[in-house]
Design a protein around this motif. Structure first.
Motif, PDB file in Angstrom:
ATOM      1  N   THR A 131       0.822  -1.206   0.000  1.00 49.78           N
ATOM      2  CA  THR A 131       0.000   0.000   0.000  1.00 49.78           C
ATOM      3  C   THR A 131       0.858   1.259   0.000  1.00 49.78           C
ATOM      4  OG1 THR A 131      -0.130   0.244   2.400  1.00 49.78           O
ATOM      5  CG2 THR A 131      -1.699  -1.271   1.349  1.00 49.78           C
ATOM      6  N   SER A 187      -8.393   5.167   3.088  1.00 53.45           N
ATOM      7  CA  SER A 187      -8.188   4.822   1.683  1.00 53.45           C
ATOM      8  C   SER A 187      -6.717   4.509   1.451  1.00 53.45           C
ATOM      9  CB  SER A 187      -8.615   5.967   0.759  1.00 53.45           C
ATOM     10  OG  SER A 187      -7.747   7.076   0.889  1.00 53.45           O
ATOM     11  N   TYR A 188      -6.461   3.726   0.425  1.00 50.93           N
ATOM     12  CA  TYR A 188      -5.079   3.439   0.037  1.00 50.93           C
ATOM     13  C   TYR A 188      -5.064   3.010  -1.420  1.00 50.93           C
ATOM     14  CZ  TYR A 188      -6.046  -1.614   0.436  1.00 50.93           C
ATOM     15  OH  TYR A 188      -6.558  -2.882   0.276  1.00 50.93           O
ATOM     16  N   SER A 189      -3.897   3.100  -2.022  1.00 48.12           N
ATOM     17  CA  SER A 189      -3.727   2.682  -3.408  1.00 48.12           C
ATOM     18  C   SER A 189      -2.658   1.611  -3.485  1.00 48.12           C
ATOM     19  CB  SER A 189      -3.316   3.875  -4.291  1.00 48.12           C
ATOM     20  OG  SER A 189      -4.331   4.857  -4.310  1.00 48.12           O
ATOM     21  N   SER A 190      -2.807   0.706  -4.427  1.00 46.13           N
ATOM     22  CA  SER A 190      -1.791  -0.310  -4.678  1.00 46.13           C
ATOM     23  C   SER A 190      -1.758  -0.568  -6.175  1.00 46.13           C
ATOM     24  CB  SER A 190      -2.077  -1.600  -3.904  1.00 46.13           C
ATOM     25  OG  SER A 190      -3.276  -2.199  -4.379  1.00 46.13           O
ATOM     26  N   THR A 191      -0.607  -0.998  -6.659  1.00 51.84           N
ATOM     27  CA  THR A 191      -0.422  -1.222  -8.094  1.00 51.84           C
ATOM     28  C   THR A 191      -0.174  -2.695  -8.371  1.00 51.84           C
ATOM     29  OG1 THR A 191       0.502   0.993  -8.379  1.00 51.84           O
ATOM     30  CG2 THR A 191       0.926  -0.604 -10.131  1.00 51.84           C
ATOM     31  N   THR A 242      -2.991   0.844 -11.160  1.00 52.09           N
ATOM     32  CA  THR A 242      -3.132   1.319  -9.791  1.00 52.09           C
ATOM     33  C   THR A 242      -4.609   1.457  -9.437  1.00 52.09           C
ATOM     34  OG1 THR A 242      -1.047   2.542  -9.892  1.00 52.09           O
ATOM     35  CG2 THR A 242      -2.612   3.193  -8.174  1.00 52.09           C
ATOM     36  N   THR A 243      -4.987   0.896  -8.302  1.00 50.83           N
ATOM     37  CA  THR A 243      -6.363   0.954  -7.833  1.00 50.83           C
ATOM     38  C   THR A 243      -6.392   1.616  -6.461  1.00 50.83           C
ATOM     39  OG1 THR A 243      -6.891  -1.114  -8.986  1.00 50.83           O
ATOM     40  CG2 THR A 243      -8.443  -0.378  -7.299  1.00 50.83           C
ATOM     41  N   THR A 244      -7.370   2.483  -6.259  1.00 54.55           N
ATOM     42  CA  THR A 244      -7.546   3.143  -4.965  1.00 54.55           C
ATOM     43  C   THR A 244      -8.770   2.545  -4.283  1.00 54.55           C
ATOM     44  OG1 THR A 244      -6.585   5.211  -5.752  1.00 54.55           O
ATOM     45  CG2 THR A 244      -7.945   5.321  -3.765  1.00 54.55           C
ATOM     46  N   TYR A 245      -8.598   2.146  -3.029  1.00 57.19           N
ATOM     47  CA  TYR A 245      -9.667   1.518  -2.262  1.00 57.19           C
ATOM     48  C   TYR A 245     -10.162   2.454  -1.169  1.00 57.19           C
ATOM     49  CZ  TYR A 245      -7.641  -2.580  -4.481  1.00 57.19           C
ATOM     50  OH  TYR A 245      -7.157  -3.466  -5.413  1.00 57.19           O
ATOM     51  N   ASP A 267     -13.385  -0.624  -4.437  1.00 58.54           N
ATOM     52  CA  ASP A 267     -12.779   0.273  -5.408  1.00 58.54           C
ATOM     53  C   ASP A 267     -13.484   1.621  -5.292  1.00 58.54           C
ATOM     54  OD1 ASP A 267     -11.966   1.684  -7.688  1.00 58.54           O
ATOM     55  OD2 ASP A 267     -11.866  -0.128  -8.922  1.00 58.54           O
TER      56      ASP A 267
END
Length: 249
Positions: free
Chosen positions: A91, A161-165, A170-173, A195
């Motif tokens: 993350t 919230s967090y983003s991961s690739t 890259t998706t932000t949750y 998402d």
């Protein structure tokens, strides 16, 4: 009957739930391929071997809910571990790592053994209120399950919230802690995640419960995309079976 490769609740990089494909938008909470129960740099305990304080594979498998344990619930055990957990997500916010680890095959606190299933709950009279849950039951070395819940509880205090690739995408949750309305085990944490582009209709409810040195985690969604709830009878029955399985371990 077991969960087939295309019958997984979680979606992402090809992970879909055939049973729910017509009901919910695709989510991207875990990777396409799962793995063993240990961390990246740690050798996982061989399946069937019980580590100190952990419930054995045989007892954990026997403790997994069946369709006979709770009325109006159909349980489809996972045929392979790849249907349950995904690869590790790194993350962009360290405070959210415990949330991302919850459905990772390589978490900070390795599972010694784990099993899981898809649960379809049709108890509600309204067919649109039918829920589908992905369940993962795991055991840990003595004291480690408590650390899992401690870390998750701490994470949910600040993680929104967090983003991961993954695979270049890259998706932000969006993450939101949910107050516990009932107590099922020794510790528990509840939150929604999805998402951020999909909005509330793309979020799922996650419930994680500790029972001694084991955990039961559920990712639940409703057929009509409205906020989901996990019927109390399901975790209560699972907690009872886990306590029984821990006897003599």
């Amino acid at each position: 009957m077991r969960i087939r490769a295309r019958s997984r609740l979680l979606a992402g990089s090809g992970r879909t739930a055939a049973a729910a494909a017509a009901l919910v938008p695709a989510l991207a909470l875990t990777a396409a391929c799962g793995g063993g129960g240990g961390g990246k740099d740690a050798a996982p305990t061989p399946q069937g071997v019980r580590a100190s304080g952990a419930v054995s594979t045989a007892k954990l498998t026997q403790a997994l809910l069946t369709s006979k344990d709770v009325s109006d619930v159909q349980v489809l055990p996972a045929g392979t571990k790849e249907q349950l957990l995904g690869d590790r997500q790194q993350t962009d916010h360290p405070a959210c790592q415990a949330v991302a680890d919850q459905w990772s095959s390589r978490p900070a606190h390795p599972r010694q053994v784990y099993v899981g299933a898809m649960l379809t709950d049709t108890a509600a009279k309204d067919k649109n209120a039918k829920t589908i849950s992905l369940s993962v039951v795991a055991s840990y070395t003595a004291g480690e399950a408590e650390q899992v819940l401690d870390d998750l509880t701490t994470s949910l205090k600040t993680c929104t919230s967090y983003s991961s690739t993954r695979n270049g995408t890259t998706t932000t949750y969006a993450v939101k802690a949910v107050p516990n309305t009932a107590t099922y085990g020794d510790q528990q944490a509840t939150y929604t995640i999805g998402d951020s582009k999909a909005g509330p209709s793309g979020a799922v409810l996650v419930t994680v419960i500790r029972v001694g040195d084991a955990t039961a985690a559920y990712e639940t969604l409703r057929a009509d995309h409205k906020p989901a709830t996990l019927r109390s009878a399901i975790p209560l029955a699972q907690v009872a079976k886990l306590r029984e399985a821990a006897k003599g371990s």
